[in-house]
Design an enzyme around this catalytic site. Structure first.
Site, PDB file in Angstrom:
ATOM      1  N   GLU A 264       2.639  -8.276  -1.786  1.00 31.62           N
ATOM      2  CA  GLU A 264       1.383  -8.883  -1.324  1.00 31.62           C
ATOM      3  C   GLU A 264       1.290 -10.382  -1.568  1.00 31.62           C
ATOM      4  O   GLU A 264       0.693 -11.115  -0.780  1.00 31.62           O
ATOM      5  CB  GLU A 264       0.179  -8.173  -1.971  1.00 31.62           C
ATOM      6  CG  GLU A 264      -0.145  -6.812  -1.378  1.00 31.62           C
ATOM      7  CD  GLU A 264       0.618  -5.664  -2.013  1.00 31.62           C
ATOM      8  OE1 GLU A 264       1.610  -5.918  -2.722  1.00 31.62           O
ATOM      9  OE2 GLU A 264       0.226  -4.502  -1.802  1.00 31.62           O
TER      10      GLU A 264
ATOM     11  N   GLY B 139       0.809  -1.217   0.000  1.00 30.78           N
ATOM     12  CA  GLY B 139       0.000   0.000   0.000  1.00 30.78           C
ATOM     13  C   GLY B 139       0.845   1.271   0.000  1.00 30.78           C
ATOM     14  O   GLY B 139       0.386   2.329  -0.452  1.00 30.78           O
TER      15      GLY B 139
HETATM   16  N1  CAA Z   1       1.720  -3.751   8.731  1.00 26.92           N
HETATM   17  C1  CAA Z   1       1.787  -3.753  10.059  1.00 26.92           C
HETATM   18  N2  CAA Z   1       2.939  -3.637  10.748  1.00 26.92           N
HETATM   19  C2  CAA Z   1       4.082  -3.517  10.034  1.00 26.92           C
HETATM   20  C3  CAA Z   1       4.082  -3.495   8.626  1.00 26.92           C
HETATM   21  C4  CAA Z   1       2.830  -3.609   7.964  1.00 26.92           C
HETATM   22  N3  CAA Z   1       2.719  -3.546   6.633  1.00 26.92           N
HETATM   23  N4  CAA Z   1       5.357  -3.385   8.209  1.00 26.92           N
HETATM   24  C5  CAA Z   1       6.124  -3.321   9.302  1.00 26.92           C
HETATM   25  N5  CAA Z   1       5.362  -3.407  10.413  1.00 26.92           N
HETATM   26  C6  CAA Z   1       5.779  -3.372  11.809  1.00 26.92           C
HETATM   27  C7  CAA Z   1       6.413  -4.694  12.225  1.00 26.92           C
HETATM   28  O1  CAA Z   1       5.420  -5.646  12.570  1.00 26.92           O
HETATM   29  C8  CAA Z   1       7.257  -4.257  13.399  1.00 26.92           C
HETATM   30  O2  CAA Z   1       6.402  -4.076  14.517  1.00 26.92           O
HETATM   31  P1  CAA Z   1       6.817  -4.705  15.953  1.00 26.92           P
HETATM   32  O3  CAA Z   1       8.062  -3.941  16.341  1.00 26.92           O
HETATM   33  O4  CAA Z   1       5.641  -4.393  16.816  1.00 26.92           O
HETATM   34  O5  CAA Z   1       7.071  -6.144  15.731  1.00 26.92           O
HETATM   35  C9  CAA Z   1       7.727  -2.859  12.994  1.00 26.92           C
HETATM   36  O6  CAA Z   1       6.829  -2.430  11.972  1.00 26.92           O
HETATM   37  C10 CAA Z   1       9.130  -2.850  12.421  1.00 26.92           C
HETATM   38  O7  CAA Z   1       9.184  -3.799  11.361  1.00 26.92           O
HETATM   39  P2  CAA Z   1      10.280  -4.961  11.239  1.00 26.92           P
HETATM   40  O8  CAA Z   1      10.778  -5.351  12.589  1.00 26.92           O
HETATM   41  O9  CAA Z   1       9.705  -6.033  10.389  1.00 26.92           O
HETATM   42  O10 CAA Z   1      11.439  -4.174  10.481  1.00 26.92           O
HETATM   43  P3  CAA Z   1      12.542  -4.805   9.525  1.00 26.92           P
HETATM   44  O11 CAA Z   1      13.526  -3.726   9.280  1.00 26.92           O
HETATM   45  O12 CAA Z   1      13.056  -6.094  10.047  1.00 26.92           O
HETATM   46  O13 CAA Z   1      11.788  -5.128   8.143  1.00 26.92           O
HETATM   47  C11 CAA Z   1      10.258  -4.653   6.341  1.00 26.92           C
HETATM   48  C12 CAA Z   1      11.241  -4.074   7.391  1.00 26.92           C
HETATM   49  C13 CAA Z   1      11.044  -5.453   5.296  1.00 26.92           C
HETATM   50  C14 CAA Z   1       9.586  -3.471   5.672  1.00 26.92           C
HETATM   51  C15 CAA Z   1       9.229  -5.577   7.045  1.00 26.92           C
HETATM   52  O14 CAA Z   1       8.676  -4.874   8.143  1.00 26.92           O
HETATM   53  C16 CAA Z   1       8.108  -6.019   6.152  1.00 26.92           C
HETATM   54  O15 CAA Z   1       8.283  -6.917   5.342  1.00 26.92           O
HETATM   55  N6  CAA Z   1       6.927  -5.411   6.332  1.00 26.92           N
HETATM   56  C17 CAA Z   1       5.717  -5.813   5.595  1.00 26.92           C
HETATM   57  C18 CAA Z   1       5.757  -5.333   4.170  1.00 26.92           C
HETATM   58  C19 CAA Z   1       4.538  -5.812   3.432  1.00 26.92           C
HETATM   59  O16 CAA Z   1       4.277  -6.986   3.288  1.00 26.92           O
HETATM   60  N7  CAA Z   1       3.738  -4.860   2.944  1.00 26.92           N
HETATM   61  C20 CAA Z   1       2.501  -5.147   2.220  1.00 26.92           C
HETATM   62  C21 CAA Z   1       1.337  -5.126   3.168  1.00 26.92           C
HETATM   63  S1  CAA Z   1      -0.138  -5.741   2.435  1.00 26.92           S
HETATM   64  C22 CAA Z   1      -0.735  -4.457   1.517  1.00 26.92           C
HETATM   65  O17 CAA Z   1      -0.185  -3.379   1.457  1.00 26.92           O
HETATM   66  C23 CAA Z   1      -2.024  -4.749   0.841  1.00 26.92           C
HETATM   67  C24 CAA Z   1      -2.550  -3.696  -0.051  1.00 26.92           C
HETATM   68  O18 CAA Z   1      -2.066  -3.463  -1.142  1.00 26.92           O
HETATM   69  C25 CAA Z   1      -3.760  -2.994   0.301  1.00 26.92           C
END
Ligand code: CAA
Length: 256
Positions: free
Chosen positions: A134, A111
């Site tokens: 995603e 997003g």
């Molecule tokens: N939603 C909710 N929480 C999220 C998030 C997300 N998309 N991305 C990161 N966070 C949170 C993590 O859960 C973590 O929270 P906690 O400390 O409470 O555990 C905090 O942010 C820090 O994140 P990380 O510890 O994971 O940080 P990192 O440096 O190790 O990794 C990252 C960074 C690669 C961006 C990893 O956080 C990640 O892969 N995030 C998800 C990315 C993702 O999949 N995005 C797509 C979401 S689905 C979508 O967007 C659908 C749509 O089109 C409508």
């Protein structure tokens, strides 16, 4: 406006900052509602608005996606509704009447990448990473990503990025046409301001109509060429065009 999205403005340029740094600025319902409220009506409180920067709080992320933790209790109906409301909100940004630039200062995933793509232009700092991950969650992009990514980078690259869920760096994003500029972190806002310096000096009605005409190309309900010629005619008789043309002939700067 709730505190998950912060607004500031200076010299006619508003900055909209997604402010959930502990969650890497993930878009939850509050963030999406605040964006919808601001781009739908609250922007009117800013006098003389000439441009908008959209960015993220903190050092690490622009926006790391929709808030995944909010996905656990969704049904078919509520899930589609979340996606549709996100699309509607991002249409408000895409069709906004003044230029909107995403200043991408870190992860722009899911997003977040979709939010950046709904802006008229994108400037990325070298630490930015773009992707639509995603499929790793068993999902597809839900805020217009499947439609806007091919518009920006072509079908083959859009397929690759979306089906692999992989990330690209700021430089790679620049090479494939996803971002306008990839710059050092401390040049991010100055680069956006440099673009606004140019657009601000132009006819505001013309700038707004140019946004609409370019968007018409991507709108199945519209004929972009028709939009162009009818807009061209309308503008020719506008006060703004009269001033622009007179200024050219009189060899002076236009006073729009
Ligand atoms: N939603 C909710 N929480 C999220 C998030 C997300 N998309 N991305 C990161 N966070 C949170 C993590 O859960 C973590 O929270 P906690 O400390 O409470 O555990 C905090 O942010 C820090 O994140 P990380 O510890 O994971 O940080 P990192 O440096 O190790 O990794 C990252 C960074 C690669 C961006 C990893 O956080 C990640 O892969 N995030 C998800 C990315 C993702 O999949 N995005 C797509 C979401 S689905 C979508 O967007 C659908 C749509 O089109 C409508």
């Amino acid at each position: 406006m709730n505190e998950t999205v912060l607004i500031s403005s200076e010299g006619g340029i508003a900055t909209v900052t997604i402010n959930r740094p502990k969650a890497l600025n993930a878009i939850n319902a509050d963030v999406m509602q605040a964006l919808n409220d601001w781009f739908g009506k609250e922007y009117k409180t800013i006098e003389g608005l000439k441009g908008v920067i959209v960015t993220g709080s903190g050092e690490k992320a622009f926006v790391a996606g929709a808030d995944i933790k909010g996905f656990t209790n969704l049904t078919v109906e509520s899930g589609s509704k979340v996606s549709k409301f996100g699309q509607e909100t991002f249409f408000l940004i895409e069709n906004f009447h003044v230029p909107v630039i995403a200043a991408v200062n870190g992860f722009a995933l899911g997003g977040g990448c979709e939010l950046a793509m709904s802006c008229h232009m994108r400037v990325a700092s070298m630490n930015a990473k773009f992707g639509l991950p995603e499929v790793s969650l068993g999902l597809i992009p839900g805020y217009g990503g499947t439609q806007r990514l091919p518009q920006l980078v072509g079908k083959a690259k859009a397929m690759e990025l979306t089906l692999t869920g992989g990330m690209v760096t700021a430089e790679e994003a620049h090479d494939i046409g996803l971002v306008n500029y990839a710059v050092e972190k401390d040049e991010l806002i100055d680069t956006c301001m440099g673009i606004f310096k140019k657009t601000k000096s132009k006819g505001p009605l013309a700038v707004s109509k140019a946004i609409a005409a370019i968007n018409a190309y991507y709108d199945n309900a519209k004929n972009g060429y028709e939009t162009e010629y009818s807009t061209f005619g309308d503008l020719l008789v506008s006060d703004e065009c009269k001033e622009g043309v007179s200024a050219f002939i009189e060899k002076r700067k236009a006073n729009f």
